[in-house]
Design a protein around this motif. Structure first.
Motif, mmCIF file in Angstrom:
data_model
loop_
_atom_site.group_PDB
_atom_site.id
_atom_site.type_symbol
_atom_site.label_atom_id
_atom_site.label_comp_id
_atom_site.label_asym_id
_atom_site.label_seq_id
_atom_site.Cartn_x
_atom_site.Cartn_y
_atom_site.Cartn_z
ATOM 1 N N LYS A 1 3.239 9.232 0.645
ATOM 2 C CA LYS A 1 2.409 8.815 1.784
ATOM 3 C C LYS A 1 2.730 9.653 3.028
ATOM 4 O O LYS A 1 1.826 10.059 3.759
ATOM 5 C CB LYS A 1 2.609 7.329 2.073
ATOM 6 C CG LYS A 1 1.733 6.849 3.210
ATOM 7 C CD LYS A 1 1.805 5.356 3.431
ATOM 8 C CE LYS A 1 0.862 4.968 4.562
ATOM 9 N NZ LYS A 1 0.880 3.544 4.851
ATOM 10 N N ARG B 1 7.482 4.191 -4.505
ATOM 11 C CA ARG B 1 6.440 3.600 -3.648
ATOM 12 C C ARG B 1 6.857 2.218 -3.159
ATOM 13 O O ARG B 1 6.648 1.871 -1.998
ATOM 14 C CB ARG B 1 5.108 3.503 -4.409
ATOM 15 C CG ARG B 1 4.379 4.832 -4.494
ATOM 16 C CD ARG B 1 2.901 4.655 -4.818
ATOM 17 N NE ARG B 1 2.664 3.724 -5.900
ATOM 18 C CZ ARG B 1 2.518 4.061 -7.175
ATOM 19 N NH1 ARG B 1 2.594 5.326 -7.537
ATOM 20 N NH2 ARG B 1 2.307 3.149 -8.092
ATOM 21 N N PHE C 1 9.554 2.525 -0.487
ATOM 22 C CA PHE C 1 8.953 3.011 0.758
ATOM 23 C C PHE C 1 8.186 1.894 1.461
ATOM 24 O O PHE C 1 8.364 1.661 2.653
ATOM 25 C CB PHE C 1 8.027 4.200 0.485
ATOM 26 C CG PHE C 1 7.361 4.727 1.734
ATOM 27 C CD1 PHE C 1 8.041 5.581 2.586
ATOM 28 C CD2 PHE C 1 6.064 4.342 2.061
ATOM 29 C CE1 PHE C 1 7.443 6.046 3.755
ATOM 30 C CE2 PHE C 1 5.460 4.806 3.232
ATOM 31 C CZ PHE C 1 6.156 5.659 4.070
ATOM 32 N N SER C 2 7.358 1.170 0.711
ATOM 33 C CA SER C 2 6.524 0.159 1.370
ATOM 34 C C SER C 2 7.366 -1.003 1.892
ATOM 35 O O SER C 2 7.065 -1.565 2.941
ATOM 36 C CB SER C 2 5.406 -0.328 0.445
ATOM 37 O OG SER C 2 5.910 -1.158 -0.555
ATOM 38 N N ASP D 1 7.601 1.895 5.447
ATOM 39 C CA ASP D 1 6.204 1.893 5.899
ATOM 40 C C ASP D 1 5.993 0.982 7.108
ATOM 41 O O ASP D 1 6.388 -0.175 7.097
ATOM 42 C CB ASP D 1 5.288 1.454 4.751
ATOM 43 C CG ASP D 1 3.872 1.965 4.923
ATOM 44 O OD1 ASP D 1 3.645 2.818 5.793
ATOM 45 O OD2 ASP D 1 2.988 1.498 4.175
ATOM 46 N N GLY D 2 5.412 1.540 8.159
ATOM 47 C CA GLY D 2 5.126 0.764 9.357
ATOM 48 C C GLY D 2 6.298 0.636 10.320
ATOM 49 O O GLY D 2 6.140 0.124 11.421
ATOM 50 N N GLU E 1 0.073 12.109 4.888
ATOM 51 C CA GLU E 1 -0.301 11.895 6.287
ATOM 52 C C GLU E 1 0.049 13.064 7.215
ATOM 53 O O GLU E 1 -0.729 13.378 8.098
ATOM 54 C CB GLU E 1 0.322 10.598 6.811
ATOM 55 C CG GLU E 1 -0.357 9.391 6.221
ATOM 56 C CD GLU E 1 -0.001 8.095 6.914
ATOM 57 O OE1 GLU E 1 0.495 8.115 8.056
ATOM 58 O OE2 GLU E 1 -0.220 7.051 6.286
#
Length: 99
Positions: A64, A25, A28-29, A33-34, A68
């Motif tokens: 995630k 996690r 990834f973040s 992510d984004g 999604e």
């Protein structure tokens, strides 16, 4: 549309196996992510030295994305480059099915 590709950086070059839901996690973040549109084709590239992804890491890192866009979205839009892992996309999708 430009190609969406994220090349992951693992600072510890001696690391060959990735494990741990929280580590997945975090990676990834911090790095993905984004930065990509999950509704468009995208590629995630793992460093050359990585030869194993534990289920816990896969569920943390890809959780995630899976939540999604689901398995169908991942089959359609997601690709992975992991030179030392045989059929890495299948490995990841199979492990995500267990969530």
């Amino acid at each position: 549309m430009t190609e969406q590709k994220v090349a992951l950086e693992i600072r510890d070059r001696s690391l060959t196996k990735l494990a741990g839901n929280s580590y997945g996690r975090k990676l990834f973040s911090e790095q993905v992510d984004g930065k990509i549109d999950l509704d468009q084709p995208f590629t995630i590239e793992f460093p050359e030295q990585i030869d194993y992804l534990a289920s816990s890491f896969i569920q943390g890192f890809f959780g995630k994305i899976y939540t999604e866009i689901g398995r169908e979205g991942m089959e359609k839009n997601f690709d992975i480059i992991a030179p030392k892992i045989d059929n890495p996309k299948k490995v990841i999708l199979d492990r995500l099915m267990l969530m």
